[in-house]
Design an enzyme around this catalytic site. Structure first.
Site, PDB file in Angstrom:
ATOM      1  CG  ASP A  60      29.112  34.060  46.853  1.00 51.53           C
ATOM      2  OD1 ASP A  60      29.259  34.969  46.029  1.00 51.53           O
ATOM      3  OD2 ASP A  60      28.474  33.023  46.607  1.00 51.53           O
ATOM      4  CG  HIS A  98      26.369  28.481  46.397  1.00 48.31           C
ATOM      5  ND1 HIS A  98      27.308  28.867  47.326  1.00 48.31           N
ATOM      6  CD2 HIS A  98      26.215  29.538  45.563  1.00 48.31           C
ATOM      7  CE1 HIS A  98      27.705  30.110  47.060  1.00 48.31           C
ATOM      8  NE2 HIS A  98      27.060  30.537  45.991  1.00 48.31           N
ATOM      9  CG  HIS A 156      23.600  33.804  44.606  1.00 45.43           C
ATOM     10  ND1 HIS A 156      24.336  34.884  45.034  1.00 45.43           N
ATOM     11  CD2 HIS A 156      24.464  32.773  44.499  1.00 45.43           C
ATOM     12  CE1 HIS A 156      25.610  34.514  45.168  1.00 45.43           C
ATOM     13  NE2 HIS A 156      25.716  33.232  44.847  1.00 45.43           N
ATOM     14  CB  CYS A 215      29.407  35.900  40.751  1.00 42.71           C
ATOM     15  SG  CYS A 215      30.773  35.566  39.625  1.00 42.71           S
ATOM     16  CG  ASN A 273      25.451  33.744  48.730  1.00 45.84           C
ATOM     17  OD1 ASN A 273      26.259  34.655  48.699  1.00 45.84           O
ATOM     18  ND2 ASN A 273      25.634  32.620  48.091  1.00 45.84           N
TER      19      ASN A 273
HETATM   20  N1  COA Z   1      46.264  32.918  43.438  1.00 46.32           N
HETATM   21  C1  COA Z   1      47.062  34.001  43.261  1.00 46.32           C
HETATM   22  N2  COA Z   1      47.507  34.412  42.076  1.00 46.32           N
HETATM   23  C2  COA Z   1      47.171  33.672  41.006  1.00 46.32           C
HETATM   24  C3  COA Z   1      46.358  32.538  41.123  1.00 46.32           C
HETATM   25  C4  COA Z   1      45.899  32.153  42.391  1.00 46.32           C
HETATM   26  N3  COA Z   1      45.113  31.109  42.578  1.00 46.32           N
HETATM   27  N4  COA Z   1      46.201  32.009  39.900  1.00 46.32           N
HETATM   28  C5  COA Z   1      46.887  32.786  39.039  1.00 46.32           C
HETATM   29  N5  COA Z   1      47.464  33.788  39.712  1.00 46.32           N
HETATM   30  C6  COA Z   1      48.283  34.873  39.186  1.00 46.32           C
HETATM   31  C7  COA Z   1      49.374  34.381  38.258  1.00 46.32           C
HETATM   32  O1  COA Z   1      50.512  34.026  38.992  1.00 46.32           O
HETATM   33  C8  COA Z   1      49.616  35.571  37.377  1.00 46.32           C
HETATM   34  O2  COA Z   1      50.312  36.549  38.107  1.00 46.32           O
HETATM   35  P1  COA Z   1      51.308  37.588  37.364  1.00 46.32           P
HETATM   36  O3  COA Z   1      50.445  38.389  36.444  1.00 46.32           O
HETATM   37  O4  COA Z   1      51.860  38.384  38.486  1.00 46.32           O
HETATM   38  O5  COA Z   1      52.292  36.729  36.641  1.00 46.32           O
HETATM   39  C9  COA Z   1      48.205  36.115  37.197  1.00 46.32           C
HETATM   40  O6  COA Z   1      47.473  35.687  38.338  1.00 46.32           O
HETATM   41  C10 COA Z   1      47.544  35.617  35.946  1.00 46.32           C
HETATM   42  O7  COA Z   1      47.609  34.214  35.927  1.00 46.32           O
HETATM   43  P2  COA Z   1      46.977  33.320  34.784  1.00 46.32           P
HETATM   44  O8  COA Z   1      47.229  31.887  35.116  1.00 46.32           O
HETATM   45  O9  COA Z   1      47.392  33.815  33.429  1.00 46.32           O
HETATM   46  O10 COA Z   1      45.476  33.548  35.025  1.00 46.32           O
HETATM   47  P3  COA Z   1      44.390  34.450  34.281  1.00 46.32           P
HETATM   48  O11 COA Z   1      44.773  35.862  34.200  1.00 46.32           O
HETATM   49  O12 COA Z   1      43.952  33.741  33.062  1.00 46.32           O
HETATM   50  O13 COA Z   1      43.224  34.320  35.400  1.00 46.32           O
HETATM   51  C11 COA Z   1      42.325  33.046  37.216  1.00 46.32           C
HETATM   52  C12 COA Z   1      42.704  33.057  35.769  1.00 46.32           C
HETATM   53  C13 COA Z   1      41.537  31.771  37.452  1.00 46.32           C
HETATM   54  C14 COA Z   1      43.569  33.041  38.081  1.00 46.32           C
HETATM   55  C15 COA Z   1      41.471  34.312  37.543  1.00 46.32           C
HETATM   56  O14 COA Z   1      40.509  34.484  36.549  1.00 46.32           O
HETATM   57  C16 COA Z   1      40.804  34.211  38.878  1.00 46.32           C
HETATM   58  O15 COA Z   1      41.458  34.214  39.908  1.00 46.32           O
HETATM   59  N6  COA Z   1      39.473  34.158  38.917  1.00 46.32           N
HETATM   60  C17 COA Z   1      38.732  34.027  40.144  1.00 46.32           C
HETATM   61  C18 COA Z   1      37.366  34.539  39.927  1.00 46.32           C
HETATM   62  C19 COA Z   1      36.526  34.453  41.175  1.00 46.32           C
HETATM   63  O16 COA Z   1      37.007  34.293  42.276  1.00 46.32           O
HETATM   64  N7  COA Z   1      35.227  34.602  40.974  1.00 46.32           N
HETATM   65  C20 COA Z   1      34.277  34.617  42.018  1.00 46.32           C
HETATM   66  C21 COA Z   1      34.063  33.315  42.660  1.00 46.32           C
HETATM   67  S1  COA Z   1      32.982  32.245  41.780  1.00 46.32           S
HETATM   68 ZN    ZN Z   2      27.634  32.239  44.915  1.00 51.28          ZN
END
Ligand code: COA
Ligand code: ZN
Length: 316
Positions: A16, A207, A209, A240, A249
């Site tokens: 985080d 959890h 903040h 975030c 946090n």
């Molecule tokens: N790990 C690695 N790569 C990932 C992945 C994962 N868990 N999930 C998706 N991807 C990759 C896909 O393979 C794709 O790659 P490409 O562009 O090379 O083909 C790309 O990411 C987009 O994938 P898609 O399924 O269309 O996802 P998206 O663009 O709609 O994004 C998430 C969705 C969930 C993957 C993205 O928003 C994300 O990782 N968010 C995390 C946010 C976060 O951590 N916030 C803080 C914590 S609360």
């Molecule tokens: Zn948090």
């Protein structure tokens, strides 16, 4: 006050906290921080996240970090995942536990993971399947459980319905996350009063903040309702990137100091933790919100000013 004898802290600073750092933290420094936290006796560490590297470039080295940390017996190493792709990567990296993420607010869920809550829950069904096959337990976190920076109030009935779906998917634990520090202690009490009896057997984590200085008061309120698992972040790192106004946090060493001062055990070596917090400050190149590093522990004493000692009246 109703205080437990012991609580379990999960350190989330390397996830985080590091996720929002502007400069990429070199992989060996992340590994060093995780190892120091484990050596201090931290029972749980959320090491990193397996998310899209485009969304969180800072944690693109998740697999390398997981592969190189020293696994201390007694520490549970987990990682956050939003979807089955993340779960497969996390299992390959030999996590002890998968932490999932979905928000109780539609707007925040879309901003954070580009999915509606229903779409996320479908993905988390696939995560549960990956975890079940690998024999890895799942703890499901719910962002914005107590309020959303876009939508405001999150009705308790709505939070309850998200909890119910996650419990149906087989979550061993539920993490109620106050992503932007909107919760107050009375509200935390009301939520737990309703949720805890409704879902027996669930391990609850709070959890927090400290965005509005209510994190420790909220933790004290949660302990009154029997909660004994809390997330915290070394130095008070955290936030975030997809929740405007989010800040750190609750600070791990400040929280553990408060708990130890009240006689609540954590199993963590506070002095080692303070040293780790100093190390993290050096890594990120700035002071962090934690108070203990500045103030010292409650039993710190100062020399008397000149001429005062002789004038202190004898105790009768
Ligand atoms: N790990 C690695 N790569 C990932 C992945 C994962 N868990 N999930 C998706 N991807 C990759 C896909 O393979 C794709 O790659 P490409 O562009 O090379 O083909 C790309 O990411 C987009 O994938 P898609 O399924 O269309 O996802 P998206 O663009 O709609 O994004 C998430 C969705 C969930 C993957 C993205 O928003 C994300 O990782 N968010 C995390 C946010 C976060 O951590 N916030 C803080 C914590 S609360
Ligand atoms: Zn948090």
């Amino acid at each position: 006050m109703k205080l437990p004898k012991r609580v379990t802290i999960c350190e989330v600073g390397t996830r985080d906290g590091f996720q929002i750092e502007p400069e990429f933290i070199p992989t060996d420094q992340k590994i060093d921080v995780v190892n120091r936290l484990a050596s201090a006796g931290m029972p749980r560490i959320e090491v990193t996240s397996f998310v899209s590297p485009k969304a969180i470039p800072q944690l693109r080295d998740a697999a390398e970090v997981m592969a190189a940390i020293i696994r201390r017996p007694g520490t549970t190493y987990s990682a956050l995942v939003p979807n089955d792709k993340g779960a497969v990567r996390a299992v390959d990296a030999r996590v002890d536990e998968i932490h999932t993420v979905v928000s109780a607010s539609e707007s925040h869920n879309l901003a954070n993971v580009n999915m509606t809550i229903a779409e996320s829950l479908t993905k988390l069904g696939a995560v549960a399947e990956v975890a079940r096959r690998a024999g890895v337990p799942v703890v499901s976190g719910i962002s914005c459980s107590f309020g959303c920076p876009f939508e405001g109030d999150v009705p308790l009935a709505h939070l309850e319905s998200v909890v119910a779906r996650l419990v149906d998917l087989g979550a061993r634990g539920i993490g109620l996350a106050d992503t932007t520090g909107m919760a107050n202690p009375a509200q935390v009490g009301r939520a737990l009063e309703r949720l805890v009896p409704r879902f027996p057997g669930v391990e609850w984590t709070l959890h927090t903040h400290d965005t509005r200085a209510m994190a420790i008061p909220n933790i004290l309120a949660a302990m009154e309702y029997g909660v004994t698992h809390f997330d915290a972040s070394i130095g008070g790192l955290g936030g975030c990137p997809f929740a405007p106004g989010a800040s750190g946090n609750v600070c791990t060493e400040d929280l553990i100091h408060c708990l130890h001062a009240m006689g609540v055990e954590t199993g963590v070596d506070l002095d080692a933790l303070i040293e780790t917090a100093k190390r993290v400050q050096a890594i990120v190149g700035r002071g962090l919100p934690g108070q203990l590093v500045k103030a010292g522990k409650w039993d710190r004493r100062y020399p008397l000013p000149d001429g005062v000692r002789d004038r202190i009246p004898a105790r009768s």
